[in-house]
Design an enzyme around this catalytic site. Sequence first.
Site, mmCIF file in Angstrom:
data_model
loop_
_atom_site.group_PDB
_atom_site.id
_atom_site.type_symbol
_atom_site.label_atom_id
_atom_site.label_comp_id
_atom_site.label_asym_id
_atom_site.label_seq_id
_atom_site.Cartn_x
_atom_site.Cartn_y
_atom_site.Cartn_z
ATOM 1 N N GLU A 1 1.083 -0.813 0.115
ATOM 2 C CA GLU A 1 0.015 -0.246 -0.107
ATOM 3 C C GLU A 1 1.009 1.466 -0.211
ATOM 4 O O GLU A 1 0.193 2.156 1.028
ATOM 5 C CB GLU A 1 -1.507 0.319 1.433
ATOM 6 C CG GLU A 1 -0.652 -0.060 2.847
ATOM 7 C CD GLU A 1 0.428 -1.416 3.153
ATOM 8 O OE1 GLU A 1 0.144 -2.651 2.009
ATOM 9 O OE2 GLU A 1 0.580 -1.086 4.405
ATOM 10 N N HIS B 1 -8.276 -4.017 -1.083
ATOM 11 C CA HIS B 1 -7.412 -3.821 -0.097
ATOM 12 C C HIS B 1 -5.930 -2.859 0.321
ATOM 13 O O HIS B 1 -6.333 -1.946 1.446
ATOM 14 C CB HIS B 1 -6.615 -5.432 -0.132
ATOM 15 C CG HIS B 1 -5.350 -6.040 1.334
ATOM 16 N ND1 HIS B 1 -6.025 -6.320 2.050
ATOM 17 C CD2 HIS B 1 -4.526 -5.432 1.640
ATOM 18 C CE1 HIS B 1 -4.806 -6.393 3.877
ATOM 19 N NE2 HIS B 1 -4.190 -5.641 2.573
ATOM 20 N N GLU B 2 -5.834 -3.050 -0.848
ATOM 21 C CA GLU B 2 -4.773 -1.617 -0.705
ATOM 22 C C GLU B 2 -4.811 -0.645 -0.821
ATOM 23 O O GLU B 2 -4.490 0.621 -0.045
ATOM 24 C CB GLU B 2 -3.389 -1.603 -2.206
ATOM 25 C CG GLU B 2 -2.514 -3.332 -2.547
ATOM 26 C CD GLU B 2 -2.367 -3.838 -0.708
ATOM 27 O OE1 GLU B 2 -2.121 -3.174 0.275
ATOM 28 O OE2 GLU B 2 -2.064 -5.109 -0.546
ATOM 29 N N HIS C 1 -6.054 0.621 2.477
ATOM 30 C CA HIS C 1 -4.238 1.204 3.273
ATOM 31 C C HIS C 1 -4.650 2.539 4.141
ATOM 32 O O HIS C 1 -4.181 2.839 4.827
ATOM 33 C CB HIS C 1 -3.556 0.412 3.047
ATOM 34 C CG HIS C 1 -3.263 -1.055 3.521
ATOM 35 N ND1 HIS C 1 -3.307 -0.882 4.991
ATOM 36 C CD2 HIS C 1 -2.984 -2.475 3.196
ATOM 37 C CE1 HIS C 1 -3.157 -2.241 5.451
ATOM 38 N NE2 HIS C 1 -2.737 -3.228 4.287
ATOM 39 N N GLU D 1 -3.884 -4.536 9.553
ATOM 40 C CA GLU D 1 -4.327 -5.484 8.451
ATOM 41 C C GLU D 1 -5.959 -5.898 8.919
ATOM 42 O O GLU D 1 -6.623 -5.707 8.041
ATOM 43 C CB GLU D 1 -4.111 -6.656 8.337
ATOM 44 C CG GLU D 1 -2.018 -6.542 7.843
ATOM 45 C CD GLU D 1 -2.418 -5.734 6.483
ATOM 46 O OE1 GLU D 1 -3.342 -6.095 5.488
ATOM 47 O OE2 GLU D 1 -0.881 -5.296 5.868
ATOM 48 N N ASP E 1 8.209 -9.777 10.281
ATOM 49 C CA ASP E 1 8.167 -11.128 8.879
ATOM 50 C C ASP E 1 7.233 -11.992 9.910
ATOM 51 O O ASP E 1 6.133 -12.618 9.247
ATOM 52 C CB ASP E 1 8.787 -11.127 8.503
ATOM 53 C CG ASP E 1 8.730 -10.896 7.145
ATOM 54 O OD1 ASP E 1 8.218 -9.402 6.568
ATOM 55 O OD2 ASP E 1 8.455 -11.727 5.999
ATOM 56 N N TYR F 1 -4.735 -10.320 10.138
ATOM 57 C CA TYR F 1 -5.748 -10.325 8.983
ATOM 58 C C TYR F 1 -6.879 -10.644 9.349
ATOM 59 O O TYR F 1 -8.042 -9.966 9.520
ATOM 60 C CB TYR F 1 -5.052 -11.117 7.410
ATOM 61 C CG TYR F 1 -4.032 -10.237 6.820
ATOM 62 C CD1 TYR F 1 -3.072 -10.780 7.645
ATOM 63 C CD2 TYR F 1 -4.306 -8.999 6.008
ATOM 64 C CE1 TYR F 1 -1.305 -10.230 7.002
ATOM 65 C CE2 TYR F 1 -2.579 -9.031 4.822
ATOM 66 C CZ TYR F 1 -2.205 -9.162 5.637
ATOM 67 O OH TYR F 1 -0.784 -8.757 4.963
HETATM 68 N N1 BES Z 1 0.915 -4.689 3.825
HETATM 69 C C1 BES Z 1 0.316 -5.587 3.585
HETATM 70 C C2 BES Z 1 2.374 -6.936 2.617
HETATM 71 C C3 BES Z 1 3.364 -6.328 3.465
HETATM 72 C C4 BES Z 1 2.802 -7.335 5.421
HETATM 73 C C5 BES Z 1 4.854 -6.810 3.460
HETATM 74 C C6 BES Z 1 3.776 -7.265 6.017
HETATM 75 C C7 BES Z 1 5.117 -6.792 4.679
HETATM 76 C C8 BES Z 1 4.846 -6.797 5.905
HETATM 77 C C9 BES Z 1 -0.383 -5.675 2.147
HETATM 78 O O1 BES Z 1 -1.247 -4.619 2.917
HETATM 79 C C10 BES Z 1 -0.549 -7.130 2.104
HETATM 80 O O2 BES Z 1 -1.197 -7.348 2.713
HETATM 81 N N2 BES Z 1 -0.951 -7.754 0.668
HETATM 82 C C11 BES Z 1 -1.520 -8.902 0.528
HETATM 83 C C12 BES Z 1 -2.668 -8.640 -0.439
HETATM 84 C C13 BES Z 1 -3.972 -8.479 0.287
HETATM 85 C C14 BES Z 1 -4.797 -8.495 -0.435
HETATM 86 C C15 BES Z 1 -4.280 -9.598 1.577
HETATM 87 C C16 BES Z 1 -0.470 -9.701 0.121
HETATM 88 O O3 BES Z 1 1.039 -9.381 0.125
HETATM 89 O O4 BES Z 1 -1.222 -11.047 -0.099
HETATM 90 ZN ZN ZN Z 2 -2.728 -5.022 3.323
#
Ligand code: BES
Ligand code: ZN
Length: 626
Positions: A299, A323-324, A327, A346, A403, A411
């Site tokens: 995002e 989703h993004e 954010h 999230e 991570d 989520y």
């Molecule tokens: N912000 C996250 C990606 C992220 C989280 C990067 C933690 C690094 C550390 C992003 O918004 C996200 O949640 N992406 C998901 C997609 C979403 C539809 C659940 C993904 O990349 O799978």
């Molecule tokens: Zn996210």
Amino acid sequence: MKNNTIFYILFIFCLLACKQELPKLDQMHSHSHSRTDHHSYAQPDQAISKHLSLNLHANFKEKILSGEVIHTIQNNGASEIIFDVKNLVIESISIASKESENQLNYVKTDFTLGKSDDFLGQALHVKINENTTKVKIKYSTTDNASAVDWLDPIQTTDKQKPFLFTQGQAILTRTWIPCQDSPGIRVTYDAKLQVPSDLMAVMSAKNPQSRNENGEYNFIMEQAIPPYLIALAIGDLVFKPIGKRTGVYAEPSVIDKAVYEFADMEKMLIAAEELYGPYLWEQYDVIVLPASFPFGGMENPRLTFATPTILAGDRSLTALIAHELAHSWSGNLVTNATWDDFWLNEGFTVYFERRIMEALYGVDYVKMLTQLGIQDLNNQIKELGAESDDTHLKLSLKERDPDDGMTDIAYEKGCLFLMALEEEVGREKFDEFLKKYFSDHQFQTLTTEEFLEYLNRVLIQPEGVEIDIDAWVYSPGLPSLRPNVESNKFDLVEAFMGDKFKENNWTTKGTEAWSTHEWLHFIRSLPSDMDNTQASALDETYQFSKSGNSEIIAAWLEKSIYNGYYKNIESELENFLVNIGRRKFLTPLYKGLKNVGDLDLAKSIYTKARPNYHAVSSQTMDALLN
Ligand code: BES
Ligand code: ZN
């Protein structure tokens, strides 16, 4: 006499205040209110960066970013300022002070680097004096800049020109910018980027919409953002608008597909504003990156970074855009203070994403998304262990890689908690609450405890809500009282499957109108012990292993690994793993091969695939396979 009265009034006031506080204290006993970020060395109380000015040269031959960053700081009379750095080469540091600000006279200053930590990198201690307002750091990146992916032309979609993108979340910005890399700190920024003249640069900032002949690009981000949202992409990019405030960047061969896929972006933006208040970032664009992008989406403000694997051709994977986009409120406007509070980013975003999708495509569509999400959540809890602390919403990631917190707990359990609150007070009241929450905390950061205090004061107390906060936020697994969602569309899928499995007699008739989600439910529902004849018959009829839909082929490949059919489709499996770098798809496939005892195949594919992966993915796979 007068004094006595005042004393008495104060005494009564305290009594009342204490009484009011009781339920809150009771609910949150033993939970610390600390705002300390265990993942940053910065000491923002002493001296804090408020704005940063980047001036960088992108050297594609050496794969190095070099130049300088000037931090404008707020100085509380400190004698040093501490930044986070990881695998950077610091050339020199100079400072300028208030008196000299008009002509900005920089003088060299001393600095030291602290002990290096595997996750955090190092503290960069810079000597300043009480008048210092600017700190200029000359530096360059190294091969080990985990945020940065330098792609050779062959690794891009068009295979003509090199590409670069960065991924800052959670604590990777410090591998390409010396900064106070904590989500609790917000900065504005400007940047000047010098790139090869046949490439275009874009950032999480006000962006160009066409290429510039001399390769020099200037950016401004006027809204204060946490450093994990500073992002850069450089490549053979073109831009096409979708609506008044929305558009897409992509490589030339991808752009039209992306414009088709994301046609509803402007509508999503309008729906989001109708739900929870104005979009405060002016423009909302998406850049479709090469396939090595390790996430589905990121995002970055004003410019979401996205994987090409959502270009299904039928607009069926656009919940990721919702989703993004969401954010832009939850995460970018109101930010988790530390990575232990990640669910605030999230969980809210998943809830918001589904409300946007409901506004555009209706309840039945969203029930499919929610049911798949609940399935993922249950599997995740099983995998982590029903009693694991990592299944709490409030996490404890001290001395770990943040991570580790990126699980379905933040989520889906986060979203379920908000759904439970919505069920308690009704949609109207809950929407009012969320709208107020975003506007009361815009451009601020919150800990879980600060959120709970607000929730208690603004919703729970006034509405007399009965909800077990402790069970949701500070306990493992799921509360027994929780929302459940069953999709009627999935009931139809199950009815379709009926006895077909027993008879091994499949047909495409009746499936013509299915979306990706129905197919996912179909594949997930297949018994894990089906034999090769059955798997072949299914594959023959539905062409799963040839699917151009990344979600469908990934689900099918995973299923095939566990029932042995993968040996028949090894080239498809290898092809997928070598060409796609999205970690969400890679992990279950490599893990599957490992679980069924075919580590040899996993390793031989990984040897070929690894050079194509971003560090975020290769680090996870290294840990899994070695
Ligand atoms: N912000 C996250 C990606 C992220 C989280 C990067 C933690 C690094 C550390 C992003 O918004 C996200 O949640 N992406 C998901 C997609 C979403 C539809 C659940 C993904 O990349 O799978
Ligand atoms: Zn996210």
